[in-house]
Design an enzyme around this catalytic site. Sequence first.
Site, PDB file in Angstrom:
ATOM      1  CG  HIS A  97      -0.126   0.175   2.527  1.00 33.75           C
ATOM      2  ND1 HIS A  97       0.596  -0.868   3.080  1.00 33.75           N
ATOM      3  CD2 HIS A  97       0.061   1.233   3.350  1.00 33.75           C
ATOM      4  CE1 HIS A  97       1.188  -0.456   4.193  1.00 33.75           C
ATOM      5  NE2 HIS A  97       0.881   0.816   4.375  1.00 33.75           N
ATOM      6  CG  ASP A 103       1.681   5.323   4.626  1.00 32.30           C
ATOM      7  OD1 ASP A 103       1.105   4.219   4.605  1.00 32.30           O
ATOM      8  OD2 ASP A 103       2.776   5.507   5.196  1.00 32.30           O
ATOM      9  CG  HIS A 125       5.154   1.258   2.690  1.00 26.88           C
ATOM     10  ND1 HIS A 125       4.649   2.381   2.052  1.00 26.88           N
ATOM     11  CD2 HIS A 125       4.583   1.266   3.932  1.00 26.88           C
ATOM     12  CE1 HIS A 125       3.830   3.034   2.860  1.00 26.88           C
ATOM     13  NE2 HIS A 125       3.766   2.368   4.001  1.00 26.88           N
ATOM     14  NE  ARG A 184       8.948  -4.242  11.766  1.00 31.73           N
ATOM     15  CZ  ARG A 184       8.135  -3.433  11.103  1.00 31.73           C
ATOM     16  NH1 ARG A 184       6.873  -3.810  10.888  1.00 31.73           N
ATOM     17  NH2 ARG A 184       8.539  -2.265  10.654  1.00 31.73           N
TER      18      ARG A 184
END
Length: 352
Positions: free
Chosen positions: A221, A223, A278, A288
């Site tokens: 996607h 942002d 990304h 994470r």
Amino acid sequence: MVVASPTQIHSEKLLAIELPTIDLSGDRSVVSSLIVKACDEYGFFKVKNHGVPHDIIAKMEKEGFNFFAKPFEEKQKAEMAKPFGYGCKNIGFRGDTGEVEYLLLSTNPLSIAERSETISNDPANFRQEPKLEKAKETHSALSAYIEAVRELACELLDLLAEGLWVPDRSVFSRLIRDVDSDSIIRLNHYPPMPMLCKDKELCEDKDSSPCNQNKVGFGEHSDPQILTILRSNDVGGLQISLNDGAWVPVTPDPATFCINVGDLLQAMTNGRFVSVRHKALTNSHKSRMSMAYFAAPPPNARITVPPEMISPTKPALYKPFTWAEFKKTAFALRLGDSRLGLFRMECDEQVA
């Protein structure tokens, strides 16, 4: 010049490229030039000596890990994301899924206060209000973090304006400083996702094994906002898409913030900077957590290009639009769909 060395993993080309790391304590004119160069070449970069105190970062990370360590039933009390609150697996508005759980929060103080009781073990220390008895000295973990990363975002946008030779240095940053800014903060948690691997020797290397990179935590996607300020713990997973569909793994660095151009900044720079796609992958052995601040304008803010960035040889690429209009379009699409293309000037001619 950075030289890329392509490797092949699961039929997906990876490029070994280190993103530029910019020291914000350097000479201002040099720093602004380096930021513009990084946005031109990558759309992503890292910053060090960023001015966000370590203790503020540590407190926010502690709150995040404490929340995600709660039983699922407890986390659900923070309300399933609509859009704010707790969410799990479902990461988009059109059926997008991933191996992630998250906490999505508005930076509006009232919204934070409404959810603080179900998010934190110490609500008064979490919500966006100082403790009354120490109102002048003590800020909550979230309040302090939001204020710090907002200032960082504004400083970076001011430096960008300077580097682009736009006379109005605050042309981008004032949209974020506005009291009605629609900025949000998102904590993403990617639990370890063990993989079955037939090649035992291949899987013995826990850090580089392809087995660690099979599951998508957050799909491909861009942002939609202006700028993203990202912080993660010392576990890799973020990848950005560059030349010819190749993916670049971003090396985690706890001493830096990762910055990337959003769709709105691409529009406001008349396409000079690109909002790079990304994704995030899970790790087989390690948890994470990332904390992303998405800098956004007020809903009714009109997104236009500074006149200095338009010329006969570089006409305006996008029609003016408001953030509310763009966000409505983004929510109507799937996570990986292109949004800005719907606002290009050519669209009118194509329809006609």
